[in-house]
Design a protein around this motif. Structure first.
Motif, PDB file in Angstrom:
ATOM      1  N   LEU A 123      38.611  29.962  41.243  1.00 30.85           N
ATOM      2  CA  LEU A 123      38.875  30.775  40.061  1.00 30.85           C
ATOM      3  C   LEU A 123      37.663  31.629  39.708  1.00 30.85           C
ATOM      4  O   LEU A 123      37.796  32.813  39.385  1.00 30.85           O
ATOM      5  N   ASP A 124      36.485  31.048  39.776  1.00 32.69           N
ATOM      6  CA  ASP A 124      35.259  31.763  39.413  1.00 32.69           C
ATOM      7  C   ASP A 124      34.727  32.646  40.541  1.00 32.69           C
ATOM      8  O   ASP A 124      33.872  33.505  40.299  1.00 32.69           O
ATOM      9  N   ARG A 128      38.485  35.583  40.958  1.00 31.60           N
ATOM     10  CA  ARG A 128      37.954  36.396  39.857  1.00 31.60           C
ATOM     11  C   ARG A 128      37.624  37.811  40.349  1.00 31.60           C
ATOM     12  O   ARG A 128      37.948  38.799  39.684  1.00 31.60           O
ATOM     13  N   TRP A 131      40.938  39.571  40.906  1.00 35.46           N
ATOM     14  CA  TRP A 131      41.656  39.849  39.660  1.00 35.46           C
ATOM     15  C   TRP A 131      41.018  40.990  38.874  1.00 35.46           C
ATOM     16  O   TRP A 131      41.710  41.913  38.436  1.00 35.46           O
ATOM     17  N   LEU A 144      41.714  34.607  33.078  1.00 34.21           N
ATOM     18  CA  LEU A 144      40.906  33.563  33.689  1.00 34.21           C
ATOM     19  C   LEU A 144      40.572  32.466  32.678  1.00 34.21           C
ATOM     20  O   LEU A 144      40.587  31.279  33.017  1.00 34.21           O
TER      21      LEU A 144
END
Length: 208
Positions: A123-124, A128, A131, A144
């Motif tokens: 995700l990070d 990310r 996105w 997020l």
């Protein structure tokens, strides 16, 4: 080389013999003993009493030896299990071609497993970057943040550890807490985008 059943009783017996030798004023010898059931699995007791577990095998390129750990930091059972796991992934001279292929597939799966990122790190990281570079949202970071807020229990799990039953349980908990279907679907869509990205980039092979 002597073959005996390697267990805690054997180690205690070897230690007793070592102490008796010292009591007689003699110098204990280095002891190498191999298991009578698991070929290649052995232990070494040094004159100072330290015990380590090893595995010996005939590889295609010749004789090899691998250290498995020292007792009692690693138990006999753990050392035996480690030897069996190693056997199932390491080529032996006597292996048939089909066996070598199966072992190669296990090694590839292991490497993939070790390299698998957690939901939080993905995700990070890659997600990310993707996105923020593609979304038309006026508040791109909010998506997020929502994932982090609503799926905190998943952040430390590897991507391939997240399952459909986990997501079903999450949905049931949200419904029980009185959340509206539209909000639940919006949040599912957010994390679904993360897993879709991971599948498209072959990080994992299927959606949660």
């Amino acid at each position: 080389m002597a073959k005996q059943r390697i267990n805690r009783e054997l180690i205690r017996g070897l230690e007793g013999e070592r102490l008796a030798t010292l009591a007689q004023g003699d110098v204990p010898k280095l002891r190498d003993i191999y298991d009578d059931t698991l070929t290649g699995f052995g232990l070494r007791m040094r004159p100072n009493g330290s015990v380590s577990f090893v595995y010996r095998w005939s590889a295609p390129e010749g004789q090899q030896k691998k250290a498995l750990g020292r007792w009692p930091a690693i138990t006999v059972e753990e050392a035996r299990a480690a030897a069996k796991s190693f056997i199932g992934r390491t080529d032996h001279k006597s292996d048939a071609m089909s066996t070598r292929v199966a072992k190669h597939e296990r090694r590839v799966a292991d490497a993939r497993h070790c390299a698998m990122p957690t939901v939080g790190s993905y995700l990070d990281g890659d997600y990310r970057t993707y996105w923020l570079g593609t979304t038309r949202s006026e508040t791109p970071e909010q998506n997020l943040k929502n994932i982090r807020r609503d799926f905190v229990d998943l952040l430390l799990k590897r991507l391939d550890e997240v399952t459909r039953p986990m997501m079903k349980k999450w949905i049931e908990a949200r419904i029980a807490a009185g959340h509206k279907p539209t909000g639940i679907n919006r949040t599912l869509g957010a994390i679904g985008g993360l897993f879709t990205h991971a599948v498209e980039h072959e990080i994992i092979t299927s959606n949660p």
